[in-house]
Design a protein around this motif. Sequence first.
Motif, PDB file in Angstrom:
ATOM      1  N   ASP A 171       5.510  30.785   3.201  1.00  0.00           N
ATOM      2  CA  ASP A 171       5.667  31.433   4.553  1.00  0.00           C
ATOM      3  C   ASP A 171       5.213  30.359   5.559  1.00  0.00           C
ATOM      4  OD1 ASP A 171       3.279  32.151   3.244  1.00  0.00           O
ATOM      5  OD2 ASP A 171       2.749  34.001   4.341  1.00  0.00           O
ATOM      6  N   GLY A 172       4.927  29.255   5.125  1.00  0.00           N
ATOM      7  CA  GLY A 172       4.786  28.144   6.485  1.00  0.00           C
ATOM      8  C   GLY A 172       3.227  27.987   6.896  1.00  0.00           C
ATOM      9  N   ALA A 173       3.082  27.221   7.985  1.00  0.00           N
ATOM     10  CA  ALA A 173       1.929  27.033   8.214  1.00  0.00           C
ATOM     11  C   ALA A 173       0.865  28.257   8.627  1.00  0.00           C
ATOM     12  CB  ALA A 173       1.790  26.236   9.566  1.00  0.00           C
ATOM     13  N   TRP A 174       1.411  29.423   9.070  1.00  0.00           N
ATOM     14  CA  TRP A 174       0.734  30.483   9.624  1.00  0.00           C
ATOM     15  C   TRP A 174       0.709  31.493   8.242  1.00  0.00           C
ATOM     16  CZ3 TRP A 174      -2.610  29.537  13.474  1.00  0.00           C
ATOM     17  CH2 TRP A 174      -2.132  28.758  14.241  1.00  0.00           C
ATOM     18  N   SER A 175       0.747  31.186   6.899  1.00  0.00           N
ATOM     19  CA  SER A 175       0.820  31.739   5.931  1.00  0.00           C
ATOM     20  C   SER A 175      -0.032  32.802   5.639  1.00  0.00           C
ATOM     21  CB  SER A 175       0.708  30.914   4.583  1.00  0.00           C
ATOM     22  OG  SER A 175       0.572  31.782   3.302  1.00  0.00           O
ATOM     23  N   ARG A 176       0.177  34.015   5.303  1.00  0.00           N
ATOM     24  CA  ARG A 176      -0.550  35.177   4.973  1.00  0.00           C
ATOM     25  C   ARG A 176      -1.201  35.038   3.441  1.00  0.00           C
ATOM     26  NH1 ARG A 176      -0.682  34.967   9.660  1.00  0.00           N
ATOM     27  NH2 ARG A 176      -0.298  36.872  11.380  1.00  0.00           N
ATOM     28  N   VAL A 177      -0.569  34.139   2.685  1.00  0.00           N
ATOM     29  CA  VAL A 177      -0.833  34.048   1.337  1.00  0.00           C
ATOM     30  C   VAL A 177      -2.008  32.954   1.054  1.00  0.00           C
ATOM     31  CG1 VAL A 177      -0.081  33.693  -1.212  1.00  0.00           C
ATOM     32  CG2 VAL A 177       1.559  34.930   0.592  1.00  0.00           C
ATOM     33  N   ARG A 178      -1.904  31.982   2.000  1.00  0.00           N
ATOM     34  CA  ARG A 178      -3.004  30.929   1.997  1.00  0.00           C
ATOM     35  C   ARG A 178      -4.305  31.296   2.155  1.00  0.00           C
ATOM     36  NH1 ARG A 178      -1.523  28.071   6.100  1.00  0.00           N
ATOM     37  NH2 ARG A 178       0.039  26.659   4.998  1.00  0.00           N
ATOM     38  N   PRO A 179      -4.948  32.138   2.588  1.00  0.00           N
ATOM     39  CA  PRO A 179      -6.301  32.485   2.573  1.00  0.00           C
ATOM     40  C   PRO A 179      -6.793  33.010   1.356  1.00  0.00           C
ATOM     41  CG  PRO A 179      -5.176  33.286   4.789  1.00  0.00           C
ATOM     42  CD  PRO A 179      -4.156  32.924   3.823  1.00  0.00           C
ATOM     43  N   LEU A 180      -5.813  33.280   0.376  1.00  0.00           N
ATOM     44  CA  LEU A 180      -6.099  33.643  -1.037  1.00  0.00           C
ATOM     45  C   LEU A 180      -6.748  32.459  -1.588  1.00  0.00           C
ATOM     46  CD1 LEU A 180      -3.388  35.879  -2.064  1.00  0.00           C
ATOM     47  CD2 LEU A 180      -5.791  36.545  -1.450  1.00  0.00           C
ATOM     48  N   LEU A 181      -6.253  31.326  -1.262  1.00  0.00           N
ATOM     49  CA  LEU A 181      -6.597  30.025  -1.866  1.00  0.00           C
ATOM     50  C   LEU A 181      -7.640  29.017  -1.132  1.00  0.00           C
ATOM     51  CD1 LEU A 181      -2.853  29.019  -3.111  1.00  0.00           C
ATOM     52  CD2 LEU A 181      -4.808  30.355  -4.349  1.00  0.00           C
ATOM     53  N   SER A 182      -7.602  29.214   0.223  1.00  0.00           N
ATOM     54  CA  SER A 182      -8.235  28.281   1.182  1.00  0.00           C
ATOM     55  C   SER A 182      -8.702  28.870   2.457  1.00  0.00           C
ATOM     56  CB  SER A 182      -7.291  27.096   1.239  1.00  0.00           C
ATOM     57  OG  SER A 182      -7.866  26.124   2.268  1.00  0.00           O
ATOM     58  N   THR A 183      -9.675  28.297   2.815  1.00  0.00           N
ATOM     59  CA  THR A 183     -10.098  28.734   4.301  1.00  0.00           C
ATOM     60  C   THR A 183      -9.676  27.917   5.348  1.00  0.00           C
ATOM     61  OG1 THR A 183     -12.172  27.454   3.946  1.00  0.00           O
ATOM     62  CG2 THR A 183     -12.307  29.734   3.517  1.00  0.00           C
ATOM     63  N   ALA A 184      -8.703  26.915   4.825  1.00  0.00           N
ATOM     64  CA  ALA A 184      -8.189  26.107   6.030  1.00  0.00           C
ATOM     65  C   ALA A 184      -7.229  26.936   6.847  1.00  0.00           C
ATOM     66  CB  ALA A 184      -7.404  24.799   5.211  1.00  0.00           C
ATOM     67  N   THR A 185      -7.215  26.521   8.174  1.00  0.00           N
ATOM     68  CA  THR A 185      -6.402  27.069   9.127  1.00  0.00           C
ATOM     69  C   THR A 185      -5.605  26.029   9.911  1.00  0.00           C
ATOM     70  OG1 THR A 185      -8.154  26.992  10.890  1.00  0.00           O
ATOM     71  CG2 THR A 185      -7.711  29.123   9.578  1.00  0.00           C
ATOM     72  N   PRO A 186      -4.574  26.288  10.487  1.00  0.00           N
ATOM     73  CA  PRO A 186      -3.609  25.259  11.027  1.00  0.00           C
ATOM     74  C   PRO A 186      -4.334  24.812  12.459  1.00  0.00           C
ATOM     75  CG  PRO A 186      -2.367  27.228  10.349  1.00  0.00           C
ATOM     76  CD  PRO A 186      -3.732  27.510  10.039  1.00  0.00           C
ATOM     77  N   GLU A 187      -4.371  23.395  12.788  1.00  0.00           N
ATOM     78  CA  GLU A 187      -4.806  22.938  14.023  1.00  0.00           C
ATOM     79  C   GLU A 187      -3.618  22.197  14.731  1.00  0.00           C
ATOM     80  OE1 GLU A 187      -7.975  20.318  13.203  1.00  0.00           O
ATOM     81  OE2 GLU A 187      -9.443  22.359  12.127  1.00  0.00           O
TER      82      GLU A 187
END
Length: 282
Positions: free
Chosen positions: A156-172
């Motif tokens: 689901d791209g740069a603003w993924s709702r799934v990514r926070p399960l794996l990483s604290t990184a946020t798009p910049e």
Amino acid sequence: MTTPVTIVGAGLGGLTAARVLHVNGIAATVYEAEPSAETRTQGGQLDIHPEDGQRALKAAGLYERFQSIIHVGGDALRVLGRDGAVLVEQPDGADSGGRPEVLRGRLRQILLDSLPDDAVRWGCKVASARSLGDGAHELTFTDGTTTTTELLVGADGAWSRVRPLLSTATPEYVGMSYVEMYLHDVDARHPAVAETVGGGAMYAPAPGKGILAHREQGHVIHTYVALRRSLAWMAAVDATEPATAIARVAAEFDKWAPELTALITDGFTVGGVAPVVRPLFT
């Protein structure tokens, strides 16, 4: 609701994953925030590389259909100065490594057509995802409904709702944005621009800015105007006032060759289609 495999995002990545699973007898459900496949255009052309994209399409059993939508001539490349002079010219196929160009939208439609009718659930925007332990996850959608899954795939791209399960990184924001626009029926209406762009891709770079254009099938030129500007500056490129927005962007290319700036000015004045600002995020 419980689904064995859940994919969030019906872009090319999510749909390809669903198709590869499907041909291997594994059902997957794809959740997509947009209400339908026709909600918006899918951007410009992609060059599909042998080592990844073509390999995936072969695994999906769609390689022959992919070949049928290749934009013949789309590999051609030229680089221009701001005065319109040709600095680099590369014909179609030269040193391309077999990376043919296809339209994202046409490739996406091939993938959609290859899946069962109920594989994609449209209008399902994910609000959050959480782990339930033992590999299971729960998705909560913006309408308050939920679903659980044994295997969750985030596409689901740069603003993924799934990514926070794996990483604290946020798009910049990288400090650069594209302004996207189109010219239609270019050979008849814009012959000088068509000649300038050529049959494939055209790049006119300069420090902090540039004009990138690609010839697409159906006598269309798809343009991205690159600008290194703040998000606040780009916010003033207001699609609700397209004439003002175009003038703001065109002013950044003062004294450039008219056949290059026409890619900006004529993108609205002839077609009447408002520009779209696309900020770039890591």
